[in-house]
Scaffold this motif. Structure first.
Motif, PDB file in Angstrom:
ATOM      1  N   VAL A 246       0.872  -1.175   0.000  1.00  0.00           N
ATOM      2  CA  VAL A 246       0.000   0.000   0.000  1.00  0.00           C
ATOM      3  C   VAL A 246       0.905   1.220   0.000  1.00  0.00           C
ATOM      4  CG1 VAL A 246      -0.195  -0.155   2.529  1.00  0.00           C
ATOM      5  CG2 VAL A 246      -1.778   1.294   1.269  1.00  0.00           C
ATOM      6  N   VAL A 247       0.554   2.219  -0.807  1.00  0.00           N
ATOM      7  CA  VAL A 247       1.292   3.478  -0.858  1.00  0.00           C
ATOM      8  C   VAL A 247       0.539   4.509  -0.032  1.00  0.00           C
ATOM      9  CG1 VAL A 247       2.037   5.384  -2.342  1.00  0.00           C
ATOM     10  CG2 VAL A 247       2.385   3.024  -3.077  1.00  0.00           C
ATOM     11  N   LYS A 248       1.267   5.178   0.871  1.00  0.00           N
ATOM     12  CA  LYS A 248       0.625   6.112   1.790  1.00  0.00           C
ATOM     13  C   LYS A 248       1.216   7.516   1.646  1.00  0.00           C
ATOM     14  CE  LYS A 248      -0.653   2.816   5.423  1.00  0.00           C
ATOM     15  NZ  LYS A 248      -0.637   2.578   6.883  1.00  0.00           N
ATOM     16  N   PRO A 249       0.353   8.532   1.543  1.00  0.00           N
ATOM     17  CA  PRO A 249       0.835   9.908   1.553  1.00  0.00           C
ATOM     18  C   PRO A 249       0.922  10.425   2.986  1.00  0.00           C
ATOM     19  CG  PRO A 249      -1.503   9.908   1.150  1.00  0.00           C
ATOM     20  CD  PRO A 249      -1.102   8.456   1.325  1.00  0.00           C
ATOM     21  N   GLN A 250       1.405  11.646   3.145  1.00  0.00           N
ATOM     22  CA  GLN A 250       1.521  12.246   4.489  1.00  0.00           C
ATOM     23  C   GLN A 250       0.182  12.862   4.887  1.00  0.00           C
ATOM     24  OE1 GLN A 250       4.507  11.461   5.854  1.00  0.00           O
ATOM     25  NE2 GLN A 250       4.751  10.559   3.837  1.00  0.00           N
ATOM     26  N   ARG A 251      -0.818  12.018   5.011  1.00  0.00           N
ATOM     27  CA  ARG A 251      -2.162  12.475   5.333  1.00  0.00           C
ATOM     28  C   ARG A 251      -2.744  11.647   6.458  1.00  0.00           C
ATOM     29  NH1 ARG A 251      -4.522  15.386   1.099  1.00  0.00           N
ATOM     30  NH2 ARG A 251      -6.198  15.784   2.572  1.00  0.00           N
ATOM     31  N   GLU A 252      -3.673  12.243   7.194  1.00  0.00           N
ATOM     32  CA  GLU A 252      -4.322  11.556   8.312  1.00  0.00           C
ATOM     33  C   GLU A 252      -5.439  10.671   7.777  1.00  0.00           C
ATOM     34  OE1 GLU A 252      -4.871  10.668  12.393  1.00  0.00           O
ATOM     35  OE2 GLU A 252      -3.302  11.804  11.372  1.00  0.00           O
ATOM     36  N   GLY A 253      -5.535   9.431   8.298  1.00  0.00           N
ATOM     37  CA  GLY A 253      -6.612   8.529   7.885  1.00  0.00           C
ATOM     38  C   GLY A 253      -6.217   7.711   6.665  1.00  0.00           C
ATOM     39  N   GLY A 254      -7.029   6.684   6.384  1.00  0.00           N
ATOM     40  CA  GLY A 254      -6.704   5.759   5.292  1.00  0.00           C
ATOM     41  C   GLY A 254      -7.366   6.077   3.974  1.00  0.00           C
TER      42      GLY A 254
END
Length: 230
Positions: free
Chosen positions: A160-168
């Motif tokens: 999974v690629v995740k940005p610098q953001r809150e929540g999924g």
């Protein structure tokens, strides 16, 4: 003194917020004000003793229910409001350091070899903490980052690629991963991390959606709550 709940303009997710506000008043007779960052800029001042004041009342706690997304800071007014809180002696919840600790990049760096051990002296305890980690990788221009990019392009369904953001809600999965990584610049790619996909066992549960009771396949997530005063 009062508590300020820092909210988004036109906030609709108010039910748990109102519960906290009501309980503070009923149990402790502490008044809660609801202000946006821009309203803090317009209505609050920091005095010579670093107290954050509104209409002569000191703000003891600023509880952030906003400030977790770039859209929460559309103008300099919001940044100025945040700065007023941070430079005052008001207790910010979360603190700036704790807020940053929740960023995906910080989590990825904490998983690097030797980093956890900087904060936990006992080797056995550090090893037990690491047992809770899954693979976390940078997506920058380092050799490790380039290797992670190749891994994600080759077998996207494992990650999974995740940005610098809150929540999924902003995460990227499966076939959408190659589309993302081949469409962003090298500089933009640094804003993401790659994580091994956690395959939690699904089960059926009853949900309420749009006022209707439905049976759906779901997964569980463990949330551990605690508190500290810094």
């Amino acid at each position: 003194a009062v508590v300020v709940m820092v909210v988004q303009p036109g906030e609709r997710n108010v039910y748990d917020q109102r519960f906290v506000e009501k309980r503070l008043w009923e149990r402790h007779h502490i008044k809660t004000l609801r202000l946006t960052f821009a309203e803090i800029r317009d209505q609050c001042v920091v005095d010579e003793n670093d107290r954050l004041l509104i209409d002569g009342q000191e703000i003891a706690v600023a509880y952030y229910r906003s400030g977790y997304a770039p859209t929460d800071f559309p103008t300099t007014a919001e940044w100025t409001g945040r700065w007023l809180v941070e430079k005052s002696r008001a207790i910010a919840v979360p603190s700036l350091a704790y807020h940053l600790a929740g960023c995906k990049k910080i989590q990825q760096v904490l998983a690097n070899p030797g980093v956890v051990e900087r904060f936990i002296d006992d080797a056995e305890t550090a090893a037990r903490v690491r047992e809770c980690f899954v693979g976390l990788y940078p997506l920058d221009n380092t050799s490790q980052g380039m290797q992670a990019t190749r891994m994600a392009l080759h077998e996207p369904h494992k990650y999974v690629v995740k940005p610098q953001r809150e929540g999924g809600g902003y995460n990227v999965y499966g076939d959408d991963i190659p589309k993302l990584l081949t469409s962003v610049s090298d500089e933009e790619r640094k804003g993401y991390i790659l994580m091994d996909l956690i395959r939690a066992p699904p089960f059926n549960s009853v949900l309420v959606r749009n006022g209707e009771v439905v049976v759906a396949s779901v997964v569980s997530e463990l949330g551990i709550y605690g508190i500290f005063v810094r």
